[in-house]
Design a protein around this motif. Sequence first.
Motif: not given
Length: 333
Positions: A113-115, A123-125, A131-132, A170-172
């Motif tokens: 989620g957003r953190v 998650s970041i990308a 997503a990675g 984006p995948a998340d």
Amino acid sequence: MDHGEARKTKAQAVDLARELSERAVRPAHVAEGAPALSIGLAPQPDGSYALAVRYRLGLPSVRSIARKIVAEAGPRVDVRRTGRISTLADGDDPAKVRPRPPVITARALGQTGRVRPLRPGVSIAHVDVSAGTLGAFVHKDGVVHALSNYHVLSGTPQAAVGDLIVQPGPADGGRAPRDRVGALAARVDLEQGLDATVDCAIALLDDQEVDLEYPVGRITTTAVALGGEKVAKIGRTTAVTRGHVTAIELDDVVVGYGEELGEIGFDNQIEIESTGSGPFSRGGDSGSLVYREDGVALGLLFAGSESGGENGTGLTYINPIDAVLGALGVTLV
């Protein structure tokens, strides 16, 4: 064998493997001229080293080469079979924008989620990648940047410095400009057909206030992997997992990067095996920082195999952290 003797044996085995690979008949999905197997050093319980030999399942010609290497090297050989090794961004092809269905995110154990503030393991990308994982925070010219993989923060050779980075990926559900956290600042380029050592990139963060805590506290120092270390990581997909170093100085680790980059060989890599019932990493864990139990960084996670390891869930491959930091000209915050 001691370290020096093992290195000499490895050098001879690498030369032989490459010579035999050039003569081998290979399936269409294996690049012409690509090394057939990876060779490095495997730590032993008594502090010595054996020759580490890793080869793909399903390739009879490669199995034959592995047998010849073992016969030449003698009894001090640790042989393991793996499936194909590929990058661990979340998505079928890290070179394309292909977000996974929501159920994949729902099954993830890590932070999808957003953190805010940003912290390791989320998650970041790149805005055009799936997503990675945000692996660490680093200083470049006194400014805080996020560290992850090339295939997470850049994705393709067409990506450019200044491209948007979103958290979550984006995948998340991450979208620009709503979830923008920074911009691509630097990367170490990867090119099809050329050997590599690191898969890494950094993003300049819009907000310099970040959370530096890992499950073991802050990680500010690095070390060279010697083999046998007990390690852990926190990643976007599998959260906190534990393992141990089963091989070091692995050369010719061939990793699949999708249609655009094809297969790329990596030298001087570190291999991790899970010590739990599940895998050490899965898709989406790319970019995670791998650290010793005492909180010292060893490497940056970037790839994994389909199978292999004591529990059969695959092996994980990481770039030596000092090589990553040196290539980007950064230091851990």
